[in-house]
Design an enzyme around this catalytic site. Sequence first.
Site, PDB file in Angstrom:
ATOM      1  N   LYS A  22       0.666  -1.616  -0.009  1.00 35.66           N
ATOM      2  CA  LYS A  22       0.105   0.415  -0.016  1.00 35.66           C
ATOM      3  C   LYS A  22       0.684   1.445   0.015  1.00 35.66           C
ATOM      4  O   LYS A  22       0.855   2.172  -1.059  1.00 35.66           O
ATOM      5  CB  LYS A  22      -1.066  -0.120   1.265  1.00 35.66           C
ATOM      6  CG  LYS A  22      -1.814   1.341   1.502  1.00 35.66           C
ATOM      7  CD  LYS A  22      -2.130   0.705   2.858  1.00 35.66           C
ATOM      8  CE  LYS A  22      -1.696   1.131   3.815  1.00 35.66           C
ATOM      9  NZ  LYS A  22      -1.064   3.746   4.161  1.00 35.66           N
ATOM     10  N   ASN A  23       1.408   1.098   1.231  1.00 41.58           N
ATOM     11  CA  ASN A  23       2.659   2.437   0.664  1.00 41.58           C
ATOM     12  C   ASN A  23       3.713   2.770  -0.384  1.00 41.58           C
ATOM     13  O   ASN A  23       4.499   3.889  -0.234  1.00 41.58           O
ATOM     14  CB  ASN A  23       3.288   2.849   2.428  1.00 41.58           C
ATOM     15  CG  ASN A  23       2.329   3.372   3.561  1.00 41.58           C
ATOM     16  OD1 ASN A  23       1.194   3.648   3.280  1.00 41.58           O
ATOM     17  ND2 ASN A  23       2.569   3.156   4.904  1.00 41.58           N
ATOM     18  N   ASP A 308       4.764   1.086  11.786  1.00 42.21           N
ATOM     19  CA  ASP A 308       3.048  -0.136  11.423  1.00 42.21           C
ATOM     20  C   ASP A 308       3.273  -1.276  11.758  1.00 42.21           C
ATOM     21  O   ASP A 308       1.903  -2.307  11.673  1.00 42.21           O
ATOM     22  CB  ASP A 308       2.558  -0.181   9.660  1.00 42.21           C
ATOM     23  CG  ASP A 308       3.067   1.552   9.354  1.00 42.21           C
ATOM     24  OD1 ASP A 308       2.412   2.458   9.851  1.00 42.21           O
ATOM     25  OD2 ASP A 308       2.864   2.153   8.013  1.00 42.21           O
ATOM     26  N   ARG A 400      -9.013  -0.304   4.190  1.00 37.36           N
ATOM     27  CA  ARG A 400      -8.168   0.709   3.704  1.00 37.36           C
ATOM     28  C   ARG A 400      -6.279   0.327   3.428  1.00 37.36           C
ATOM     29  O   ARG A 400      -5.734   0.543   2.699  1.00 37.36           O
ATOM     30  CB  ARG A 400      -7.310   1.808   5.027  1.00 37.36           C
ATOM     31  CG  ARG A 400      -8.841   2.867   4.533  1.00 37.36           C
ATOM     32  CD  ARG A 400      -8.183   3.733   5.478  1.00 37.36           C
ATOM     33  NE  ARG A 400      -7.226   4.795   5.167  1.00 37.36           N
ATOM     34  CZ  ARG A 400      -6.462   5.160   6.084  1.00 37.36           C
ATOM     35  NH1 ARG A 400      -6.928   5.643   6.822  1.00 37.36           N
ATOM     36  NH2 ARG A 400      -5.266   5.700   5.532  1.00 37.36           N
TER      37      ARG A 400
HETATM   38  N1  EPU Z   1       7.378  14.597  10.401  1.00 40.57           N
HETATM   39  C1  EPU Z   1       7.664  15.972  10.298  1.00 40.57           C
HETATM   40  N2  EPU Z   1       6.950  16.893   9.765  1.00 40.57           N
HETATM   41  C2  EPU Z   1       6.466  16.546   8.297  1.00 40.57           C
HETATM   42  C3  EPU Z   1       6.061  14.829   8.160  1.00 40.57           C
HETATM   43  C4  EPU Z   1       6.216  13.616   9.440  1.00 40.57           C
HETATM   44  O1  EPU Z   1       7.895  16.173  11.942  1.00 40.57           O
HETATM   45  O2  EPU Z   1       6.602  16.703   7.477  1.00 40.57           O
HETATM   46  C5  EPU Z   1       7.015  13.631  11.468  1.00 40.57           C
HETATM   47  C6  EPU Z   1       5.666  12.901  11.514  1.00 40.57           C
HETATM   48  O3  EPU Z   1       5.424  13.466  12.300  1.00 40.57           O
HETATM   49  C7  EPU Z   1       6.335  11.469  12.225  1.00 40.57           C
HETATM   50  C8  EPU Z   1       7.284  11.080  11.998  1.00 40.57           C
HETATM   51  O4  EPU Z   1       7.860  12.586  11.180  1.00 40.57           O
HETATM   52  O5  EPU Z   1       6.151  11.778  13.876  1.00 40.57           O
HETATM   53  C9  EPU Z   1       6.911  10.095  10.935  1.00 40.57           C
HETATM   54  O6  EPU Z   1       6.310  10.342   9.583  1.00 40.57           O
HETATM   55  P1  EPU Z   1       6.149  10.166   8.504  1.00 40.57           P
HETATM   56  O7  EPU Z   1       6.041  11.536   7.231  1.00 40.57           O
HETATM   57  O8  EPU Z   1       7.516   9.035   7.599  1.00 40.57           O
HETATM   58  O9  EPU Z   1       5.132  10.120   8.212  1.00 40.57           O
HETATM   59  P2  EPU Z   1       4.227   9.594   6.459  1.00 40.57           P
HETATM   60  O10 EPU Z   1       5.099   9.521   5.593  1.00 40.57           O
HETATM   61  O11 EPU Z   1       2.649  10.389   6.385  1.00 40.57           O
HETATM   62  C10 EPU Z   1       4.295   7.151   6.079  1.00 40.57           C
HETATM   63  C11 EPU Z   1       3.747   5.739   6.308  1.00 40.57           C
HETATM   64  C12 EPU Z   1       2.475   5.036   7.585  1.00 40.57           C
HETATM   65  C13 EPU Z   1       4.053   5.154   8.137  1.00 40.57           C
HETATM   66  C14 EPU Z   1       4.674   6.156   9.196  1.00 40.57           C
HETATM   67  C15 EPU Z   1       5.904   5.837   9.054  1.00 40.57           C
HETATM   68  C16 EPU Z   1       2.260   6.271   3.672  1.00 40.57           C
HETATM   69  C17 EPU Z   1       1.046   6.498   3.305  1.00 40.57           C
HETATM   70  N3  EPU Z   1       1.947   6.291   5.538  1.00 40.57           N
HETATM   71  O12 EPU Z   1       3.365   7.918   6.860  1.00 40.57           O
HETATM   72  O13 EPU Z   1       1.703   4.596   7.475  1.00 40.57           O
HETATM   73  O14 EPU Z   1       3.375   4.565   9.765  1.00 40.57           O
HETATM   74  O15 EPU Z   1       5.746   6.844   7.168  1.00 40.57           O
HETATM   75  O16 EPU Z   1       7.087   4.662   8.327  1.00 40.57           O
HETATM   76  O17 EPU Z   1       3.579   6.024   4.006  1.00 40.57           O
HETATM   77  C18 EPU Z   1       0.053   3.182   7.701  1.00 40.57           C
HETATM   78  O18 EPU Z   1       0.556   2.381   6.197  1.00 40.57           O
HETATM   79  O19 EPU Z   1      -0.764   2.805   8.460  1.00 40.57           O
HETATM   80  C19 EPU Z   1       0.818   4.631   7.825  1.00 40.57           C
HETATM   81  C20 EPU Z   1       0.310   4.770   8.880  1.00 40.57           C
END
Ligand code: EPU
Length: 420
Positions: A22-23, A308, A400
């Site tokens: 998915k991701n 995750d 989802r």
């Molecule tokens: N963060 C910031 N600023 C930003 C972006 C992120 O401070 O601009 C922080 C977040 O709040 C968090 C950390 O950085 O504390 C890491 O978050 P990240 O940005 O890596 O998360 P994401 O890219 O929004 C993806 C996955 C999530 C998964 C996370 C961490 C997708 C669509 N989502 O989210 O997947 O938990 O990486 O590996 O790729 C799930 O599949 O259930 C899911 C939530």
Amino acid sequence: MDRIIIEGRVPLKGRVKISGSKNSALPILAATLLAEGTSTIENLPLLKDTETMLRILDSLGAKIKWGRGSVKIATESIRNFTAPYDLVRTMRGSICILGPLLARFKRAVVSLPGGCVIGPRPIDLHLKGLEKLGAKIEIRKGYIQAKAKKLKGRRIFLGGAFGSSVLATANLMMAATLAEGETLIEFAACEPEVVDLANFLNRLGAKIDGAGSHLLRIKGVKRLKGRTYRIIPDRIEAGTYLVAGLITRGEVSIDSASPSHLGAVIDKIEESGGEIKIRRNTLVVKNSGGSLKSVNVITLPYPGFPTDMQAQFMALMCLAQGTSVITERIFPKRFMHIGELNRMGADITIEGDSAIVKGDRTFVGTKVMASDLRASAALVLAALAAKGETEISRVYHLDRGYERLVEKLTELGADIKRIN
Ligand code: EPU
């Protein structure tokens, strides 16, 4: 609204085939916006989230055609550059259309994704990076309004308070492919999904080096051309079935997986008493005999233990002997599953960003409510191990991220049904 009913304590036996990630799929679908012509994406998991991303692409004017096990996306007819609130609010991953729209069409309007049950999800790193490349960004009426005359390659440090960011890295990498000159992304995320996206972009004609490390070097090119690409297997789905096999004391063969992406999860499962055999793309899990042992876990960016898988592993630790400390370092408030696991018989308390899980408990089936995708998976796992019947409501969270969950578990012998 649909509910899932599970009669627990059936040892799962047999084979399960893992779907596409998915991701990986979400940014890769968004990245098709960068390419002239048609891209064909294979091994796309059929999930609510991938459907939402395709609906966003459709609303922008992309032409989408389904084939056998693949989807074709043509972007020549894109005329609209706004991703509406109604679609974006259901899925935070929609933020990754910002980079590609801006890079190819020089403008993008994307609804702010809003709150999330797993805690604050800021997007400051996405915006900081795009501004560095030359975008002008304003937040107006709940929308991110971004435009640029042209994007220019720069050095961007992408570390935040919680380390690297998966989707900020994806957004910046996509934007930089068509920027003028070279972009260096420091403190890039190393997740396999980022590598998959880089491989897809390179297939389209991009010049990205260093994917899988913390330093990405991207040489901008003039244009990208649609190509065919196959998405990697979903490591979190595979990890969830590893726990399902162990928690029910069964023996499950997990096929079409990518064991090399599961190092930290395999390590913790083995430490807790699971036996895992790996043969190419198959993992076979069973209990090594004796009772499960409590182990401590800290979630970290890849190659650390994935956030995750935190909720699913916590369900397993409730049945192990001893006390386990599970610390959440990515989303420190991602503990929504604890209340419902405790209602099923667990003994878990929260101390700061750690959960203290007292083991040797018995799950007893009852009515529970899913709160987010991975929390719901933890409830399904607890229900599979529980005495009696568990009824899980709000199962749209599972839709989802887990393709054909009820069917796959039924094929493994679980007593599970979905009712409307
Ligand atoms: N963060 C910031 N600023 C930003 C972006 C992120 O401070 O601009 C922080 C977040 O709040 C968090 C950390 O950085 O504390 C890491 O978050 P990240 O940005 O890596 O998360 P994401 O890219 O929004 C993806 C996955 C999530 C998964 C996370 C961490 C997708 C669509 N989502 O989210 O997947 O938990 O990486 O590996 O790729 C799930 O599949 O259930 C899911 C939530």
